[in-house]
Design a protein around this motif. Structure first.
Motif, PDB file in Angstrom:
ATOM      1  N   SER A 135       0.820  -1.222   0.000  1.00 39.90           N
ATOM      2  CA  SER A 135       0.000   0.000   0.000  1.00 39.90           C
ATOM      3  C   SER A 135       0.850   1.267   0.000  1.00 39.90           C
ATOM      4  O   SER A 135       0.420   2.322  -0.445  1.00 39.90           O
ATOM      5  N   ASP A 161       0.339   5.257  -1.550  1.00 37.41           N
ATOM      6  CA  ASP A 161       0.112   6.420  -0.691  1.00 37.41           C
ATOM      7  C   ASP A 161       1.306   7.353  -0.568  1.00 37.41           C
ATOM      8  O   ASP A 161       1.136   8.549  -0.337  1.00 37.41           O
ATOM      9  N   LEU A 219      -0.566   5.385   5.085  1.00 42.02           N
ATOM     10  CA  LEU A 219      -1.912   5.957   5.010  1.00 42.02           C
ATOM     11  C   LEU A 219      -2.263   6.657   6.327  1.00 42.02           C
ATOM     12  O   LEU A 219      -2.856   7.739   6.339  1.00 42.02           O
ATOM     13  N   LEU A 277      -7.228  11.392  -1.012  1.00 38.99           N
ATOM     14  CA  LEU A 277      -8.099  10.425  -0.344  1.00 38.99           C
ATOM     15  C   LEU A 277      -9.325  10.048  -1.168  1.00 38.99           C
ATOM     16  O   LEU A 277     -10.252   9.441  -0.652  1.00 38.99           O
TER      17      LEU A 277
END
Lengths: 466, 466, 466
Positions: free
Chosen positions: A34, A38, A102, A218
């Motif tokens: 992830s 991000d 995140l 976001l």
């Protein structure tokens, strides 16, 4: 305080699965982590917070150190505090806060909230007061954010309601309590210099350049994020042009005012926020930029002085213009966007963008949609109208909660032992810093005063004195 | 004007498929959105335009506000105008301009063209004149770009011909018409300060750092883009070393000149442009950096003053050295690169990089190549020699068109009602801005003059006067 | 020198396969090119080196040009020299150095080494001396790096040992030889101004923002890199808070010192380096930030003056505090991290992170592990304890080699013909630059002195003289 923080970190913070070596197995593709999704946005927002805000708030001629350094201090503290508090509301399970990039990105948004509020009280607060403000604002923000998202269930991609409106009314609440009548007539040190204006403009440019990343970080990935970038750019661009036009038109001698260019140009970025990922058309983003900029400009010109004199609200950097008025326009536009959203325009992804409009679990329509959009989550089955009403409720709830929170925080900040600077010491770096030898408030102010009073340049003055 | 722009946007601009929610279906992978490919380059070029250029052109001691702010204004206007005009030539179909991050990137290149031309007329133009210049230059550029790419069919990855050469000769054309004899003998306010030199150097550093992104953003993806980054870095690096060496060698007292370091160090980035994605070898990129830098350095030293005096071309920032001379060297190197390109060096990707050399539709060789490179598009079947001749044609056509366009634009800019500043008001922020109290041209200039004339420091002067 | 460099490039440098058009075939996916993995980190480190370092080292009131420009010069030269020399040790096969963006990233690390060492001798060296320093330091560094990695086989993701410790002790070695007794009592031009302090803080902020990219750029991809970012951010954040607290506590009047905020806040980034990708827990990263910052702060306060007076080591920017002390704490923490690493915490990826602990080729356990982690390379089968001992050996070997290398380099730099500035000319831009008219050391220093001596502002002085 460092020790308390350390204890809290050791008790409660652990790694998210994406950052945990043990959670990787032979089917994990490292490049799917992830973090790769991000981190670029996190880095851009970092530049905005630490470079953009720092420079922008360093506009004071005798307050450049404080403007920059207190931003740095407040930002660093807010983020590490938000990792804990906001993490508790957003990333807490199995008895631990699970930390990831995140989570850092969320924490930076919380930090942006504190820095916007700081804009209202800049110049009349000590660093200890600012840390106390962050200490209280982060939990209040985290609770409000959690409650609004969990119970009112709103759509707020660009953070218009929860970031800009919250931050603005919190800051106004705090500055209302910290009211100093003597500052209304202008403070001799509340001024800029040629270099400090340039520094502040540099901050504006960094914020301008990376604002598309801020607004889009976001949103849902794919076309939503693509639109968010386009709208933010168009909004900023049209508000910049409008700001130049208004600044020249409403100045007595047709000249430009640096403060307008430093602040009003950014209004478009906030104004497109609430509808940033919707199919509102590029022209609507353009129009929003023009409207937000106009409201912001006249806010600076008429509303800020009015509030300071009549309502005892001294809004130092004019956050009510740049975040409040624009935030209200933006939220209204967002509600229109919600009302007008149809399957015709959006196709099935309507239920992805407005996730609360997706059918509830068990509805046969959900299965049908899930074939069109794999991984679509069940929603609340709301209609456009219902969702719009919930948005309205969220706006009022957020404004009320933040204003009250701000007032209470203001009272705590006003406590004697927090070393608030005296009226005379406002806007003066020498109170908090060992300043270099070329910083000499008394001397510099005297020169200015003389040359203004007598309408002469200094050499003449020296000559005449003799 | 804002309203006209808004109407045009609402009539003609819509989303590209990659930014259109309706165009997504269950086979769309959101992470394949074209935005993820283009946005990092777009963001880097944004930093170059808004931070790099702004700071670089803020070098004036009494013209820092104007240098930075007018760059900001011109850039914001140029991009939104280019989205429309250039979009009409490049992204127009189904009666609409389809907008995407790629379109923004193209628009930023058009904006770079305007800003380079601005360098020639900096200091003697009002913001209204600059907006008029952008208003005319963007359409002329878009037509030339479209015509050259569509009819002459050239290879121009780094934008040497269409960006640097076009911008340079357009700017020279405009400044030729705006000639002011009195500026040739030097203007008292045309000077730098310690802080403005540092600001300008900061701009140089930002341009230096992100130039590889600029040069590589429109190349074929994969190894081509990889080479573009390597070549740009090597070229910049060798031109930086050369600039330092030349600056110290050709200064009377062996000292460095800040203007050289601010400008000449960047020459390598332009010079590698035309061959930036070719297999020219790292050593050739190194040599190009050295050559470009040398031409640029001597251009500043001898050619710029000569042009101002003899040809009535006052090239304020020396764009002819940084973009013209280097652009010509670069184009020549590009032509050599094209002549020398063989399948032996490139393998089948030769026909991808030099796309016009790919066989025409229907040629059996095309099918063969398409098995080696899936998705290879049919070309024009040109030989290396033919392509080289077309490049030469494109260079002359671009220079001619841009010079004529620049002269015509100059005439429009010279119209009375555009409020061109008087000769005396050139290089002076106070004409266009409300300036802070520490900005006082008269006083500061007097100090300088006195201390220079008498060869004494000011305290002594004060003492003597008494 | 340019010509020598050009010859070396043409003889030895060619493209890496990822940048070679011929190496692409119909199975190559252009988006898998290694460049897309490395370029974002390269760009971030570029900003740190060229913008961050330049601004940070531009802190001198009369030495801003030199601080920035010599950083630019040294950096550009170091990278192109490291591409050759370091490339020879790391990317040399088939008789050529194969160049890629990864190679540039390595070269930037080598460049960071030179710039850190430069911090020790800043202010008392000519640009020629700096180029000579880079000319010698790069080969010494490359040999040490190659020997330590090949023969001692250590784990050093954040570059604590090979970058920070090497650079620090090399710089101290060089400054030991370049000792100037007269500088110990303070130099009148060794001072900052209001604007130079802000410039330097801007550099700090850029370094702060991009440090996570620096520390994570060479780790294993996936969760390791994710952790590296988290740890670096936490470490910087806690060290920033600690730096503010210590600066206010240990200043006589409770004020903040800009030098602390410019330097000590960054200590956390170095301190988490050696264990940056290990599973040390966020709390440990927090604690490391606090410890590193504390050591660094007291280093500046007590150790640097002590070293200058007693050991003849004048460490201008205090690199021993920011890179030496923190580097030692970091390495120790790294050794603890290695000792405590178990399969329980890491799962099988233990053998990927601590690659030398992986079983040797042929060991059946290797095959077993390779099923869990595809592509795991055989290691040396070391135990945690063995690896820890090798790390200790590497630390001592690196410190010894760098100190000796630094001393030898110092002797070469001291050669007469390298134009070392006289004691009086230290910290003065006017020695190396054509300075603008507002730069007048004599005048400015005199004003300072007067107003300090008499405790009066200047207008009074002028009045009294009459």
């Amino acid at each position: 305080m460092e020790i308390v923080m350390l204890v809290l970190y050791s008790l409660f913070v652990t790694y998210d699965d994406n950052a945990n070596a043990k959670m990787q197995n032979n089917e994990t593709n490292p490049m799917d982590n992830s973090m790769y999704r991000d981190y670029p946005y996190f880095a851009d927002v970092q530049v905005m917070i630490f470079v953009g805000f720092s420079c922008l708030l360093g506009f004071g001629r005798f307050y450049g150190f404080s403007g920059m350094v207190f931003t740095f201090l407040t930002a660093a503290f807010s983020i590490q505090w938000a990792i804990l508090i906001q993490g508790f509301f957003q990333f807490y399970y199995d008895g631990k806060i699970h930390m990831s990039v995140l989570g850092l990105l969320y924490a930076e948004f919380a930090c942006a909230v504190v820095l916007i509020s700081y804009g209202a009280v800049l110049g009349k607060t000590s660093p200890v007061q600012l840390v106390v403000m962050a200490l209280l604002e982060i939990p209040i923000f985290s609770v409000v954010e959690w409650a609004v998202l969990k119970y009112i269930c709103i759509t707020d991609s660009g953070g218009t309601i929860l970031i800009h409106l919250f931050a603005c009314y919190f800051g106004l609440g705090a500055t209302f309590v910290l009211y100093r009548p003597s500052l209304n007539s202008g403070h001799p040190k509340e001024t800029t210099s040629y270099n400090s204006d340039i520094l502040s403009l540099l901050g504006t440019l960094f914020l301008w350049v990376f604002w598309p990343s801020f607004n889009s970080s976001l949103t849902v990935k794919g076309d939503d994020q693509h639109r968010a970038i386009l709208h933010t750019f168009i909004g900023l661009s049209s508000s910049t042009m409008t700001a130049f036009a208004l600044s020249a038109m409403f100045n007595k001698r047709g000249k430009l005012t640096m403060a307008d260019i430093q602040n009003v140009t950014l209004a478009g970025g906030v104004t497109v926020g609430a509808s940033v990922d919707m199919m509102i058309s590029p022209a609507a983003a353009y129009a929003l930029g023009v409207m937000g900029c106009t409201a912001c400009f006249f806010g600076y010109k008429y509303l800020t002085p009015f509030m300071a004199r009549q309502l005892r609200i001294q809004d130092q950097c004019g956050i009510h213009n740049l975040h409040g008025l624009t935030g209200i326009i933006s939220s209204t536009a967002g509600i229109c966007g919600i009302m007008l959203a149809t399957e015709e325009t959006y196709g099935p992804s309507l239920y992805q963008i407005f996730s609360h409009r997706a059918p509830v679990e068990g509805d046969p329509k959900l299965l049908e949609l899930q074939q069109l959009i794999p991984g679509l989550k069940p929603g609340l089955g709301r209609t456009a109208r219902e969702q719009a009403l919930f948005q309205v409720a969220a706006i009022f709830a957020t404004i009320a909660a933040s204003a009250v929170g701000g007032v209470l925080t203001g009272f705590v900040m006003n406590l004697k032992f927090l070393a608030s600077p005296s009226d005379e010491d406002c806007f003066d770096d020498a109170v908090f810093f060992d300043v270099p030898s070329d910083f000499d408030t008394t001397f510099l102010l005297q020169i200015d005063q003389n040359s203004e009073e007598k309408g002469q340049t200094i050499p003449m003055k020296v000559a005449k004195d003799q």
